[in-house]
Design an enzyme around this catalytic site. Structure first.
Site, PDB file in Angstrom:
ATOM      1  N   HIS B 137       0.879  -1.181   0.000  1.00 14.81           N
ATOM      2  CA  HIS B 137       0.000   0.000   0.000  1.00 14.81           C
ATOM      3  C   HIS B 137       0.917   1.233   0.000  1.00 14.81           C
ATOM      4  O   HIS B 137       2.041   1.178   0.509  1.00 14.81           O
ATOM      5  CB  HIS B 137      -0.816  -0.048   1.297  1.00 14.81           C
ATOM      6  CG  HIS B 137      -1.913   0.960   1.404  1.00 14.81           C
ATOM      7  ND1 HIS B 137      -1.678   2.275   1.722  1.00 14.81           N
ATOM      8  CD2 HIS B 137      -3.258   0.838   1.280  1.00 14.81           C
ATOM      9  CE1 HIS B 137      -2.838   2.912   1.775  1.00 14.81           C
ATOM     10  NE2 HIS B 137      -3.813   2.066   1.511  1.00 14.81           N
ATOM     11  N   ASP B 214       2.964  -4.721   7.933  1.00 12.57           N
ATOM     12  CA  ASP B 214       1.717  -3.956   7.865  1.00 12.57           C
ATOM     13  C   ASP B 214       0.582  -4.971   7.934  1.00 12.57           C
ATOM     14  O   ASP B 214       0.311  -5.672   6.961  1.00 12.57           O
ATOM     15  CB  ASP B 214       1.704  -3.156   6.555  1.00 12.57           C
ATOM     16  CG  ASP B 214       0.322  -2.618   6.186  1.00 12.57           C
ATOM     17  OD1 ASP B 214      -0.649  -2.862   6.936  1.00 12.57           O
ATOM     18  OD2 ASP B 214       0.209  -1.954   5.143  1.00 12.57           O
ATOM     19  N   GLN B 217      -4.601  -5.512   6.849  1.00  9.63           N
ATOM     20  CA  GLN B 217      -5.563  -6.401   6.183  1.00  9.63           C
ATOM     21  C   GLN B 217      -5.541  -7.813   6.757  1.00  9.63           C
ATOM     22  O   GLN B 217      -6.267  -8.677   6.274  1.00  9.63           O
ATOM     23  CB  GLN B 217      -5.262  -6.462   4.674  1.00  9.63           C
ATOM     24  CG  GLN B 217      -5.376  -5.137   3.963  1.00  9.63           C
ATOM     25  CD  GLN B 217      -6.794  -4.605   3.890  1.00  9.63           C
ATOM     26  OE1 GLN B 217      -7.765  -5.342   4.087  1.00  9.63           O
ATOM     27  NE2 GLN B 217      -6.931  -3.313   3.637  1.00  9.63           N
ATOM     28  N   LYS B 240     -10.542  -1.240  10.504  1.00 14.13           N
ATOM     29  CA  LYS B 240     -10.706  -2.443   9.675  1.00 14.13           C
ATOM     30  C   LYS B 240     -11.019  -3.676  10.526  1.00 14.13           C
ATOM     31  O   LYS B 240     -11.254  -4.758   9.997  1.00 14.13           O
ATOM     32  CB  LYS B 240      -9.449  -2.682   8.835  1.00 14.13           C
ATOM     33  CG  LYS B 240      -9.173  -1.560   7.822  1.00 14.13           C
ATOM     34  CD  LYS B 240      -8.130  -1.970   6.822  1.00 14.13           C
ATOM     35  CE  LYS B 240      -7.405  -0.798   6.205  1.00 14.13           C
ATOM     36  NZ  LYS B 240      -8.191  -0.052   5.220  1.00 14.13           N
ATOM     37  N   CYS B 379      -4.721   2.499  -3.628  1.00 16.13           N
ATOM     38  CA  CYS B 379      -3.465   2.985  -3.031  1.00 16.13           C
ATOM     39  C   CYS B 379      -2.330   1.998  -3.267  1.00 16.13           C
ATOM     40  O   CYS B 379      -1.477   1.803  -2.397  1.00 16.13           O
ATOM     41  CB  CYS B 379      -3.625   3.276  -1.544  1.00 16.13           C
ATOM     42  SG  CYS B 379      -4.808   4.569  -1.202  1.00 16.13           S
TER      43      CYS B 379
END
Lengths: 138, 421
Positions: B137, B214, B217, B240, B379
């Protein structure tokens, strides 16, 4: 005061849209209008004529014929192509003064602003700005 | 270690996944869009919020709104306890060693920027290399680029294979003594690829490099165990995981956090402030939490994690996998539809392009039918350009989505493609 050609075209457009009682049909009508846009040569699909701020690619250029401004534009997306056709029907082949005097009230009248403008990424506003900008520079 | 999914704890005896019941927790799912029932499939951008989390806000502002940590009065005490309570819940959620390793940020983006500006600025120099992946991202690309432009280290990119999986051979080849840090997502937001972060961490460590993951997700969809992964840094976002916007988390290993300098100055993050004798800083995590934080949001995040654990994050991931399978099979039958991202290990993300139908048209038209998907570059422009597209349509699933919604989405998709072509 006589009604200008641009304003007449705008009123006709509103009448055309009012035939449809639902938005899917209106969108279909917009898409079909876009399919009938005149060809836009590939040589014109260059950075100079590109309109920024759209999720799809939009190119627009104009020519002058006498006191009239002729706009030509295209997009790789169907709805945007249809919106181009809508805008050209109102604003192309008009004088700069006529363009400046014609507010795009069809957006509010048809509720298009509610459907399309919450996300500016559809490019409608960017295209309108470009048309007004050209008209103001004259 | 080919298995890329973190092993979860032995399954407890659980009731069958009761999607109808848990949908009742989400008031927004009862609303209509353009006269149609909302089908919300933009969960990779933000998940919807259960009533239990929404209630935190009115409860906090009605009963115990106060600034935290230094107040001696009852309200400050209660707010501090609730705020710090979330730190303990996040520790458990990530299986971190110690709650002090949990730093609250505005989101994953700020967590990555914190590492870049604090650890990166102190430890990186010209000649050093940071490896990021093609799947990243922008929030795990641009912060590194900004610092690299300033101090002159090199960013190298781990390529992807045609199916959207990371090219692990290329990753091994890129690792060297110059590699100081690997920054990679756990799950790709644009394609859904689940990366073998445990294996990647081990390889990075063999070369003396750190790994930042990261997890924005991943956290909503699978059990995350930062110790099992051996992550040096791990970040995720509240909005999220059924929590609010404006709050996220950075986990870091203790020795790293200990040695890292503050990156923002202000209240909360100091021990003593003096004009003459120098200012001294608080210990982590407070060293990295300057100013009044998003108190209600942090408390609400704790409530969201409780909600997730009440359903079971592994059960959620399994349910989303079933939704993805159904959607993938049906989408595969649509003429001219190409799915981007077909890695064997995938989270609940269906990214696709359709021949003769621009993603923008699909997004606008399908919204008219009540279906919310995302269109655009997600993104992740370098990744999309690698696949030769500027934009895709992306449907992403959450715990509350149903098979019926998947079927309605596919039906709507077929209809709008027919309108455009």
């Amino acid at each position: 005061m006589s009604t200008s050609g641009a304003e007449l075209a705008q009123q006709e457009l509103i009448e055309d849209f009012e035939i449809f009682d639902n938005w899917m049909d209106r969108y279909q009508y917009i898409i079909d209008m876009g399919k009938q846009l005149p060809d836009f040569p590939d040589d014109w699909k260059v950075e100079e004529f590109k309109i920024q701020g759209c999720q799809s690619n939009v190119w627009m250029r104009h020519e002058e014929e006498g006191d009239k401004l002729i706009f030509k534009a295209t997009s790789d997306a169907a709805i945007v192509s249809g919106l181009i056709a809508v805008l050209l029907r109102i604003y192309s082949d008009r004088s700069a003064a006529e363009i400046r005097a014609t507010e795009p009230h069809f957006l509010a009248d048809l509720g298009l602003d509610k459907h399309l403008s919450p996300t500016r990424s559809n490019g409608l506003h960017a295209m309108l700005e470009k048309i007004y900008q050209v008209a103001h520079q004259r | 270690m080919p298995n890329t999914v973190i092993e979860q704890a032995p399954a407890q005896v659980q009731a069958p996944f009761d999607v109808a019941r848990l949908r009742q927790d989400f008031p927004v799912l009862a609303r209509e869009v353009h006269g149609k029932p909302l089908i919300y499939l933009d969960n990779a951008a933000t998940s919807q919020t259960p009533q239990q989390v929404i209630d935190v806000f009115s409860d906090y502002y009605s009963r115990y709104n106060a600034n935290i940590h230094r107040g001696l009065h009852t309200l400050a005490d209660e707010a501090t306890a609730a705020f710090e309570g979330t730190r303990h819940k996040v520790r458990a959620f990530l299986n971190a060693e110690d709650a002090r390793q949990i730093i609250f940020t505005r989101g994953t983006t700020e967590a990555i920027n914190l590492v870049v500006q604090s650890w990166g600025r102190k430890n990186l120099a010209p000649g050093d290399e940071v490896l990021i992946s093609m799947l990243e991202h922008h929030s795990n690309i641009v912060p590194w680029q900004l610092l690299a432009a300033e101090i002159g280290f090199t960013i190298k990119v781990i390529p992807v294979e045609a199916n959207g999986a990371l090219d692990m051979a290329a990753y091994r080849a890129l690792l060297s003594e110059s590699t100081k840090l690997v920054a990679v997502n756990h799950v790709s937001n644009a394609l859904g690829t689940i990366n073998p972060v445990q294996e990647m961490a081990a390889l990075a460590h063999q070369h003396g490099a750190l790994i930042l993951i990261d997890g924005a997700q991943a956290a909503p969809h699978q059990v995350v165990d930062v110790q099992a992964i051996d992550a040096d840094f791990y970040a995720f976002s509240g909005h999220k995981v059924y929590g609010p916007t404006g709050v996220g988390v950075l986990y870091g290993k203790q020795a790293l956090l200990e040695a890292m300098p503050p990156w923002q100055g202000g209240g909360e993050m100091i021990k003593t402030v003096s004009f003459g004798a120098g200012t001294t800083f608080a210990d982590f995590p407070h060293k990295f939490e300057a100013g009044t934080p998003a108190i209600a949001e942090v408390i609400a995040l704790g409530r969201a994690l409780e909600w997730v654990e009440s359903v079971g994050v592994a059960a959620i991931g399994e349910w989303e996998g079933q939704l993805l399978d159904r959607a993938t099979q049906a989408a595969g039958r649509i003429d001219g539809l190409r799915i981007l991202g077909t890695a064997p290990q995938k989270a609940g993300v269906l990214s696709f392009v359709v021949e003769g139908a621009h993603s923008q048209d699909i997004g606008l038209l399908i919204d008219q039918l009540g279906v919310a998907i995302r269109t655009g570059h997600h993104c992740a422009q370098p990744l999309l350009h690698h696949f030769g597209v500027d934009a895709t349509c992306r449907a992403s699933f959450a715990a509350y989505n149903t098979f019926e919604e998947v079927d309605s989405f596919i039906e709507a998709l077929n209809r709008v493609i027919g309108m455009v072509r």
